[in-house]
Design an enzyme around this catalytic site. Structure first.
Site, PDB file in Angstrom:
ATOM      1  N   VAL A  35       0.845  -1.204  -0.050  1.00 63.67           N
ATOM      2  CA  VAL A  35       0.159  -0.062  -0.005  1.00 63.67           C
ATOM      3  C   VAL A  35       0.962   1.231   0.051  1.00 63.67           C
ATOM      4  CG1 VAL A  35      -2.033  -1.334   1.168  1.00 63.67           C
ATOM      5  CG2 VAL A  35      -0.228  -0.065   2.680  1.00 63.67           C
ATOM      6  N   ASP A  36       2.115   1.013  -0.208  1.00 63.47           N
ATOM      7  CA  ASP A  36       3.228   2.068  -0.104  1.00 63.47           C
ATOM      8  C   ASP A  36       3.654   2.961  -1.276  1.00 63.47           C
ATOM      9  OD1 ASP A  36       4.807   0.380  -1.579  1.00 63.47           O
ATOM     10  OD2 ASP A  36       5.720  -0.370   0.266  1.00 63.47           O
TER      11      ASP A  36
ATOM     12  N   HIS B 152      -4.597  -4.408  -2.533  1.00 60.05           N
ATOM     13  CA  HIS B 152      -5.027  -3.818  -1.145  1.00 60.05           C
ATOM     14  C   HIS B 152      -5.112  -2.612  -1.020  1.00 60.05           C
ATOM     15  CE1 HIS B 152      -3.351  -8.057   0.424  1.00 60.05           C
ATOM     16  NE2 HIS B 152      -4.603  -8.106  -0.181  1.00 60.05           N
TER      17      HIS B 152
ATOM     18  N   THR C  49       6.826 -12.184  -0.689  1.00 64.19           N
ATOM     19  CA  THR C  49       5.215 -12.395  -0.050  1.00 64.19           C
ATOM     20  C   THR C  49       5.335 -13.592   0.479  1.00 64.19           C
ATOM     21  OG1 THR C  49       2.925 -12.393  -0.235  1.00 64.19           O
ATOM     22  CG2 THR C  49       4.313 -12.741  -2.140  1.00 64.19           C
TER      23      THR C  49
ATOM     24  N   ASN D 144      12.382 -14.812  -2.456  1.00 56.02           N
ATOM     25  CA  ASN D 144      12.280 -14.861  -1.190  1.00 56.02           C
ATOM     26  C   ASN D 144      13.267 -15.565  -0.292  1.00 56.02           C
ATOM     27  OD1 ASN D 144      10.895 -14.789   1.557  1.00 56.02           O
ATOM     28  ND2 ASN D 144       8.916 -14.378   0.690  1.00 56.02           N
TER      29      ASN D 144
HETATM   30  P1  OAD Z   1       4.500 -10.717   5.080  1.00 50.59           P
HETATM   31  O1  OAD Z   1       5.007  -9.705   6.234  1.00 50.59           O
HETATM   32  O2  OAD Z   1       3.513 -11.616   5.349  1.00 50.59           O
HETATM   33  O3  OAD Z   1       5.477 -11.270   4.184  1.00 50.59           O
HETATM   34  C1  OAD Z   1       6.689 -10.743   3.758  1.00 50.59           C
HETATM   35  C2  OAD Z   1       7.675 -11.711   2.941  1.00 50.59           C
HETATM   36  O4  OAD Z   1       8.758 -11.016   2.467  1.00 50.59           O
HETATM   37  C3  OAD Z   1       8.079 -12.923   3.913  1.00 50.59           C
HETATM   38  O5  OAD Z   1       7.789 -13.959   3.419  1.00 50.59           O
HETATM   39  C4  OAD Z   1       9.680 -12.201   3.945  1.00 50.59           C
HETATM   40  O6  OAD Z   1      10.507 -13.732   3.916  1.00 50.59           O
HETATM   41  C5  OAD Z   1       9.933 -11.843   2.753  1.00 50.59           C
HETATM   42  N1  OAD Z   1      10.970 -10.974   2.635  1.00 50.59           N
HETATM   43  C6  OAD Z   1      11.687 -10.076   3.738  1.00 50.59           C
HETATM   44  N2  OAD Z   1      12.787  -9.548   3.392  1.00 50.59           N
HETATM   45  C7  OAD Z   1      12.669  -9.684   1.926  1.00 50.59           C
HETATM   46  C8  OAD Z   1      13.432  -9.153   1.121  1.00 50.59           C
HETATM   47  N3  OAD Z   1      14.516  -8.431   1.285  1.00 50.59           N
HETATM   48  N4  OAD Z   1      13.438  -9.762  -0.473  1.00 50.59           N
HETATM   49  C9  OAD Z   1      12.347 -10.500  -0.830  1.00 50.59           C
HETATM   50  N5  OAD Z   1      11.656 -11.026   0.303  1.00 50.59           N
HETATM   51  C10 OAD Z   1      11.602 -10.403   1.819  1.00 50.59           C
HETATM   52  O7  OAD Z   1       3.787  -9.594   3.792  1.00 50.59           O
HETATM   53  P2  OAD Z   1       2.774  -9.816   2.592  1.00 50.59           P
HETATM   54  O8  OAD Z   1       3.050 -11.046   2.244  1.00 50.59           O
HETATM   55  O9  OAD Z   1       2.937  -8.721   1.827  1.00 50.59           O
HETATM   56  O10 OAD Z   1      -2.722  -7.031   4.087  1.00 50.59           O
HETATM   57  O11 OAD Z   1       1.487  -9.828   3.534  1.00 50.59           O
HETATM   58  C11 OAD Z   1       0.104  -9.856   2.792  1.00 50.59           C
HETATM   59  C12 OAD Z   1      -0.732  -8.991   3.306  1.00 50.59           C
HETATM   60  O12 OAD Z   1      -0.870  -9.304   4.882  1.00 50.59           O
HETATM   61  C13 OAD Z   1      -0.677  -7.425   3.409  1.00 50.59           C
HETATM   62  O13 OAD Z   1      -0.768  -6.779   2.150  1.00 50.59           O
HETATM   63  C14 OAD Z   1      -1.290  -6.900   4.485  1.00 50.59           C
HETATM   64  C15 OAD Z   1      -1.043  -8.045   5.412  1.00 50.59           C
HETATM   65  O14 OAD Z   1      -2.006  -8.093   6.373  1.00 50.59           O
HETATM   66  C16 OAD Z   1      -3.616  -5.892   4.383  1.00 50.59           C
HETATM   67  O15 OAD Z   1      -3.261  -4.893   4.802  1.00 50.59           O
HETATM   68  C17 OAD Z   1      -4.678  -6.322   3.547  1.00 50.59           C
END
Ligand code: OAD
Length: 258
Positions: free
Chosen positions: A110-111, A126, A197, A222
């Site tokens: 959302v950034d 989102h 993600t 990831n």
């Molecule tokens: P998460 O916090 O669930 O997952 C982030 C992922 O990024 C994890 O699997 C990490 O291992 C990975 N990660 C961390 N650093 C990284 C890097 N430098 N390069 C690549 N990967 C990296 O975030 P989302 O999957 O985005 O929803 O979460 C999904 C949704 O849950 C969000 O959009 C939000 C949240 O609740 C809403 O706000 C509706």
């Protein structure tokens, strides 16, 4: 999730697959913005959901109960965004878009950092925290339309009982229909890349599997394993800001006969 996974090299086969592709769809999550200094949601230590309860801050009921607390939390996140910059992962994805006639970037973030890095076709599943909408009517509220900014949150100019809120999707709310339709359509592609993600939030997480079912080659980037890892044709256990620029650079040197 595994704590430590050895970084994987970018194979020639992965580059050849991207080199052959006509249609590419990318799904990004919070990990793509981590290297800009924005906390992810599910990191065990500094993830937002390790330190705040989503039911207190990211549901319509929470906003209706404590609109000022929810508004101020999003204002804090907006302020953080004004202090950070897109990172090499965002910039590499903007560069990748230029290579393909048919390239779609679907983001759960959302950034707006993809926009700031120059990506043009971005589907925000989102919503985003930059825009403000009326909680009652969902109409976009321009800052100039707010009559009295001293109210926290400001009152909506579009409904007598409406309050201003960020244009994000909260738990329990439907995703914007057009964004979901466009993202679903974009899952019919030659290559689908899932980046940064945890692949646990639906319906976003299912789009990669849908793409694979329709014949796409699936790439996951990831540092940690996710529920998607077992489905992926190529898994890069690396930080997005490190390996995406390398992929773009290798593609620039790639010739189809390689
Ligand atoms: P998460 O916090 O669930 O997952 C982030 C992922 O990024 C994890 O699997 C990490 O291992 C990975 N990660 C961390 N650093 C990284 C890097 N430098 N390069 C690549 N990967 C990296 O975030 P989302 O999957 O985005 O929803 O979460 C999904 C949704 O849950 C969000 O959009 C939000 C949240 O609740 C809403 O706000 C509706």
């Amino acid at each position: 999730m595994t704590a430590e996974r050895a970084p994987t090299a970018i194979s020639s086969e992965l580059i050849a697959t991207l080199g052959r592709a006509q249609t590419v769809t990318v799904m990004t999550g919070a990990g793509v913005s981590a290297e800009s200094g924005i906390a992810t949601f599910r990191d065990r230590n500094d993830g937002l959901w390790a330190n705040y309860r989503p039911e207190d801050l990211a549901t319509p009921e929470a906003f209706e109960r404590n609109p000022d607390i929810v508004w101020n939390w999003y204002q804090w996140r907006r302020e953080q965004l004004s202090l950070v910059q897109p990172n090499p992962a965002h910039r590499a994805l903007a560069a990748l878009e230029c290579r393909y006639r048919d390239f779609t970037l679907v983001t759960q973030n959302v950034d707006r950092l993809h926009h700031r890095a120059g990506s043009r076709r971005v589907i925000e599943l989102h919503g985003n925290i930059i825009e403000t909408i009326c909680h009652r009517t969902r109409r976009l509220i321009e800052l100039e339309a707010i009559n009295d900014a001293s109210f926290v949150p400001p009152r909506s100019p579009y409904h007598p009982e409406g309050l201003a809120r960020p244009n994000v999707v909260w738990f329990g709310e439907a995703l914007p229909a057009s964004a979901l339709n466009d993202a679903t359509a974009a899952s019919a592609c030659d290559v689908f890349i899932s980046i940064g993600t945890s692949s646990v939030v639906q319906p976003a997480a299912s789009l990669a599997v849908l793409a694979k079912d329709q014949g796409a080659a699936l790439i996951e980037i990831n540092p940690e394993a996710t529920p998607l890892t077992g489905f992926a044709d190529f898994v890069l256990t690396a930080a997005a800001g490190v390996c995406l620029p390398q992929i773009v650079e290798r593609l620039n040197r790639h010739h189809p006969k390689d």
